[in-house]
Scaffold this motif. Structure first.
Motif, short mmCIF file in Angstrom:
data_model
loop_
_atom_site.label_atom_id
_atom_site.label_comp_id
_atom_site.label_asym_id
_atom_site.label_seq_id
_atom_site.Cartn_x
_atom_site.Cartn_y
_atom_site.Cartn_z
N ALA A 80 -2.69 -5.52 -21.17
CA ALA A 80 -2.53 -5.55 -23.31
C ALA A 80 -2.30 -4.31 -24.26
N ASP A 81 -2.45 -4.62 -25.59
CA ASP A 81 -2.35 -3.48 -26.53
C ASP A 81 -3.37 -4.02 -27.89
N GLY A 82 -4.16 -4.72 -27.75
CA GLY A 82 -4.54 -4.95 -28.92
C GLY A 82 -5.49 -4.11 -28.84
N ASP A 83 -6.37 -4.01 -29.93
CA ASP A 83 -7.83 -3.39 -30.69
C ASP A 83 -8.75 -4.53 -29.81
N TRP A 84 -8.68 -5.48 -29.63
CA TRP A 84 -9.87 -5.97 -29.29
C TRP A 84 -8.82 -7.15 -27.90
N ILE A 85 -10.09 -7.31 -26.95
CA ILE A 85 -9.34 -8.17 -26.02
C ILE A 85 -10.70 -9.68 -25.82
N LEU A 86 -9.79 -10.69 -26.28
CA LEU A 86 -10.75 -12.35 -26.22
C LEU A 86 -10.24 -12.61 -24.44
N ILE A 87 -11.03 -13.10 -23.75
CA ILE A 87 -10.75 -13.78 -22.77
C ILE A 87 -10.44 -15.89 -23.23
N GLN A 88 -9.13 -15.95 -22.96
CA GLN A 88 -9.27 -17.04 -22.69
C GLN A 88 -8.82 -18.62 -21.81
N ASP A 89 -10.01 -18.93 -21.40
CA ASP A 89 -8.59 -20.01 -20.12
C ASP A 89 -8.48 -20.86 -20.18
N ALA A 90 -7.50 -20.66 -18.89
CA ALA A 90 -6.45 -22.22 -19.04
C ALA A 90 -6.62 -23.53 -19.27
N ASP A 91 -6.99 -23.63 -19.79
CA ASP A 91 -8.07 -25.11 -19.85
C ASP A 91 -8.31 -25.31 -21.30
N LEU A 92 -8.94 -27.20 -21.43
CA LEU A 92 -8.69 -27.08 -22.80
C LEU A 92 -11.15 -27.37 -22.79
N GLU A 93 -11.60 -26.65 -22.24
CA GLU A 93 -13.21 -26.22 -22.19
C GLU A 93 -13.76 -25.64 -23.72
N TYR A 94 -12.32 -24.86 -24.50
CA TYR A 94 -12.94 -23.77 -25.46
C TYR A 94 -11.56 -24.01 -26.29
N PHE A 95 -12.48 -24.16 -27.66
CA PHE A 95 -11.38 -23.79 -28.26
C PHE A 95 -11.10 -22.81 -30.05
N PRO A 96 -9.66 -22.96 -29.71
CA PRO A 96 -9.31 -21.61 -29.84
C PRO A 96 -9.19 -21.67 -31.25
N GLU A 97 -9.47 -22.77 -32.24
CA GLU A 97 -9.66 -22.86 -33.26
C GLU A 97 -11.24 -21.48 -33.47
N ASP A 98 -11.93 -21.38 -33.14
CA ASP A 98 -13.37 -20.92 -33.02
C ASP A 98 -12.90 -18.82 -32.83
N TYR A 99 -11.98 -18.62 -32.99
CA TYR A 99 -11.14 -17.36 -32.85
C TYR A 99 -12.31 -16.98 -33.96
N ALA A 100 -12.22 -17.36 -34.55
CA ALA A 100 -12.18 -16.65 -36.32
C ALA A 100 -13.89 -16.75 -36.63
N VAL A 101 -14.34 -17.34 -35.91
CA VAL A 101 -15.75 -17.15 -36.20
C VAL A 101 -16.33 -16.20 -34.87
N LEU A 102 -15.59 -15.96 -34.07
CA LEU A 102 -16.14 -14.32 -33.12
C LEU A 102 -15.57 -13.53 -33.62
N LEU A 103 -14.50 -13.40 -34.14
CA LEU A 103 -13.72 -11.76 -34.65
C LEU A 103 -14.64 -11.42 -36.65
N ASP A 104 -15.49 -12.90 -37.11
CA ASP A 104 -16.06 -12.80 -37.97
C ASP A 104 -17.76 -12.07 -37.67
N ALA A 105 -18.19 -11.87 -36.51
CA ALA A 105 -18.73 -11.08 -36.27
C ALA A 105 -18.43 -9.67 -36.06
N LEU A 106 -17.45 -9.16 -35.70
CA LEU A 106 -17.64 -8.02 -35.69
C LEU A 106 -17.72 -6.65 -36.99
#
Length: 242
Positions: A80-106
């Motif tokens: 990875a070459d990002g400033d932040w790292i997020l782990i995403q499971d390769a299934d549909l249990e979670y909602f990538p649309e919630d990335y913004a919610v996590l980033l808002d908390a930084l």
């Protein structure tokens, strides 16, 4: 613009990986001031996972022999070459649309990690039920193990974390890149939690959505992984970091 590296460990996920990548690429984080770096680590899959990933432009595919989820996550961290790292499971249990919610908390200082809490999400969505924070489709065993881990982390580290087993964890990249990992399986998440707490990194939790899947749908975590998690948190409370 800051960069978010989305690391996706995958083992025999041909059924889900295309849908996951479609949603990951579509998730808008530009309003949070981030661009994406998407890294899929194929952990020795024997199905069509890798070929499906190759059909997506702008996605970095790393192939390696099978060695466990933790090993795949660690390889993704190195790539990875990002400033932040997020782990995403390769299934549909979670909602990538919630990335913004996590980033808002930084915060701007980089001294925080953000965990997406499924129990908090369920309480927000459904209110207080018995047992609290359990999804209607979630098995009782995994809910109970998560509750036990919450208590263990509080007793050992003095931190109340409602969802130690969540697959949505947002980390500052540099602290992970400097760390010499020991674990290679699912317990790698708990090694990182211990690392963050002992390094003085605050862990914030935000409510996220969740759609559980079972063993028949490809869920790979087992009861023994829960006991390994308990031991890992105990071990890394006292071990000296190299």
């Amino acid at each position: 613009m800051k960069k978010l590296s989305i690391v996706i460990p995958a083992f025999n996920e041909e059924k889900y990986i295309a849908d996951v990548l479609t949603r990951v690429k579509a998730a808008d984080i530009s309003k949070n001031g981030f661009e994406k770096d998407i890294v899929v680590v194929d952990d020795g899959s024997t199905d069509a996972t890798a070929s499906k990933v190759k059909s997506f432009e702008g996605v970095k595919l790393i192939s390696k022999p099978n060695a466990g989820k933790g090993s795949a996550v660690q390889r993704g961290i190195r790539e990875a070459d990002g400033d932040w790292i997020l782990i995403q499971d390769a299934d549909l249990e979670y909602f990538p649309e919630d990335y913004a919610v996590l980033l808002d908390a930084l915060d701007d200082g980089g001294k925080v990690a953000v965990y997406g809490s499924r129990p908090m999400g369920q309480i927000k969505e459904r209110g207080w039920k018995i047992p609290p924070g359990k999804h209607p489709s979630q098995r009782f065993g995994p809910w109970l193990m998560n509750a036990v881990l919450t208590l263990e982390v509080f007793l050992l580290y003095g931190k109340w974390i409602t969802d130690n087993l969540t697959a949505y964890k947002l980390y500052p990249a540099q602290i992970l890149k400097r760390h010499n990992f020991v674990t290679t399986g699912f317990e790698g998440d708990h090694e990182i939690t211990a690392l963050l707490i002992r390094s003085g990194i605050a862990i914030k939790e935000v409510p996220i959505r969740y759609s559980p899947r079972g063993v028949k749908e490809g869920k790979k975590i087992r009861v023994r992984d829960g006991f390994t998690a308990l031991w890992t948190l105990l071990r890394y409370r006292f071990i000296r970091w190299k």
